[in-house]
Scaffold this active site. Structure first.
Site, PDB file in Angstrom:
ATOM      1  NE  ARG A 208      -4.129  -1.743   0.091  1.00 53.88           N
ATOM      2  CZ  ARG A 208      -4.129  -2.884  -0.573  1.00 53.88           C
ATOM      3  NH1 ARG A 208      -3.057  -3.215  -1.290  1.00 53.88           N
ATOM      4  NH2 ARG A 208      -5.162  -3.693  -0.535  1.00 53.88           N
ATOM      5  CD  GLU A 237      -2.587   3.017  -5.596  1.00 54.90           C
ATOM      6  OE1 GLU A 237      -3.555   2.258  -5.828  1.00 54.90           O
ATOM      7  OE2 GLU A 237      -1.457   2.596  -5.353  1.00 54.90           O
ATOM      8  CG  HIS A 254      -2.434  -1.080  -6.500  1.00 50.72           C
ATOM      9  ND1 HIS A 254      -3.039  -0.385  -5.476  1.00 50.72           N
ATOM     10  CD2 HIS A 254      -2.220  -2.335  -6.010  1.00 50.72           C
ATOM     11  CE1 HIS A 254      -3.192  -1.175  -4.430  1.00 50.72           C
ATOM     12  NE2 HIS A 254      -2.709  -2.376  -4.739  1.00 50.72           N
TER      13      HIS A 254
END
Length: 382
Positions: A208, A237, A254
């Site tokens: 993360r 994000e 990601h």
């Protein structure tokens, strides 16, 4: 049994219509208007489950996310409404581990690392960290594990402190994002930790974005002796800080865990969780939705050796998945004005090593066979 599911969930209709009346809602929209008579909700990380949503879900019995993380779910609020919840922890662990290995092989190709001499510090020894440790073991790459929570819980693996892990040649982050508790991971890697990393070290974040203090990271990357950094994840994000991109070596949207197998595995896990909650017999299996293993002819240059050489390993693994392609595609798309979310949604088809059958000719040493099996391949001797 009424099921509502996000339309980005792979094979969602095939899985959930087998259980009852299944309806999809568009990714990126609020599903509240369809929840009034719904008993089961299947989501991905693009759906935020909060108190406002739950107030519209009078008949909801269970929520399951087809992703490993749960930061998009307000767990206390869900539990306060007496709604069961589950996640798909581990669904993409193999894919993320293969992403890290691809980074290491790229670093070797660029002569940044000697894989025979490095030690990898794995921060977080859950599903992904464990999968990565197995791959590194198959490749005979030294590693250490850091996970104070599992260490306190009595996990019998050997653990080191965070400081010791941060002294390794490669530091790769695989922790959940948490903001409370003794071992909260928000800004786990801050200015102090970054300042102790040198230009000879490689830092990878594939968990993360908020685990790294990005403000401190940007400052460190513009200073002397900065570490080499690879980011698959970013703060805030999909509205990421694009000023970071020129400062880091490899970047992706990601997508470290976005293998075909990882995504379908997440759907399978949600389906099984719904079956268990509703006391329904499972009828579908992962193999029903994955293509047959892809055949690849492979003959080691010296089949009598106890292990493959790095050139052979690199040629084999990078032909299957090369993170440098993700970096190139991501940067090109961002330069053309594509959104982070759109890039992620349109990610290319990527398979894991376990979706390939290596067809070996002749007698191959037990050492090479163990190595290839450890990397996840299915083996067939011709």
């Amino acid at each position: 049994m009424k099921i509502l599911y996000e339309d980005s969930i792979p094979h969602g209709h095939d899985y959930f219509s087998q259980l009852g009346e299944a309806r999809s809602y568009p990714m990126g929209t609020n599903p509240a208007e369809w929840l009034s008579d719904c008993g089961y909700l299947a989501i991905r990380s693009t759906t935020r489950v909060d108190e406002a949503l739950l107030r519209q879900a009078g008949q909801l019995q269970m929520i399951a996310t087809a992703t490993a993380g749960t930061n998009h779910m307000d767990i206390p609020a869900i539990e306060q409404h007496n709604i069961a919840w589950r996640d798909a922890g581990g669904c993409n662990a193999v894919a993320v581990a293969e992403y890290v290995v691809s980074v290491l092989l790229n670093a070797r190709r660029q002569k940044q690392l000697d894989l025979d001499r490095i030690t990898v510090g794995i921060v977080g020894a859950g599903h992904v960290g464990t999968a990565l440790s197995r791959l590194l073991g198959a490749l005979n790459i030294s590693y250490v594990l850091n996970d104070p929570i599992r260490e306190q819980q009595g996990d019998n693996r050997h653990f080191v402190s965070l400081d010791e892990a941060l002294r390794c040649d490669v530091v790769t982050l695989h922790v959940p994002f948490t903001t409370t508790g003794e071992f909260a991971t928000a800004n786990l890697i801050g200015a102090d930790q970054l300042n102790h990393l040198s230009s000879s070290q490689l830092l990878i974040n594939a968990c993360r974005g908020e685990v790294i203090d990005e403000t401190a990271l940007k400052q460190r990357l513009q200073s002397a002796d900065a570490p080499v950094v690879v980011l698959d994840v970013f703060n805030r994000e999909p509205d990421i800080d694009t000023e970071l991109l020129p400062l880091i070596w490899l970047a992706s949207a990601h997508t470290a865990g976005h293998s075909v197998e990882g995504k379908v595995r997440g759907t399978q896990m949600v389906y099984e969780q719904f079956c268990e909650h509703a006391n329904v017999t499972r009828q579908l299996a992962l193999e029903d939705f994955l293509a047959s293993p892809l055949p690849v002819d492979f003959t080691p240059r010296d089949p009598s050796m106890e292990a493959l050489g790095w050139d052979e390993i690199s040629e084999l693994l990078l032909s299957i998945y090369d993170v440098a392609e993700d970096d190139r595609d991501f940067r090109n798309a961002m330069a053309q004005g594509e959104s982070f979310a759109r890039i992620r949604k349109q990610y290319r088809v990527r398979r894991e090593c376990n979706s390939y059958t290596l067809r070996l000719t002749g007698v191959v040493s037990e050492g090479i066979l163990r190595q290839l099996t450890g990397l996840g391949f299915i083996l067939e001797t011709l």
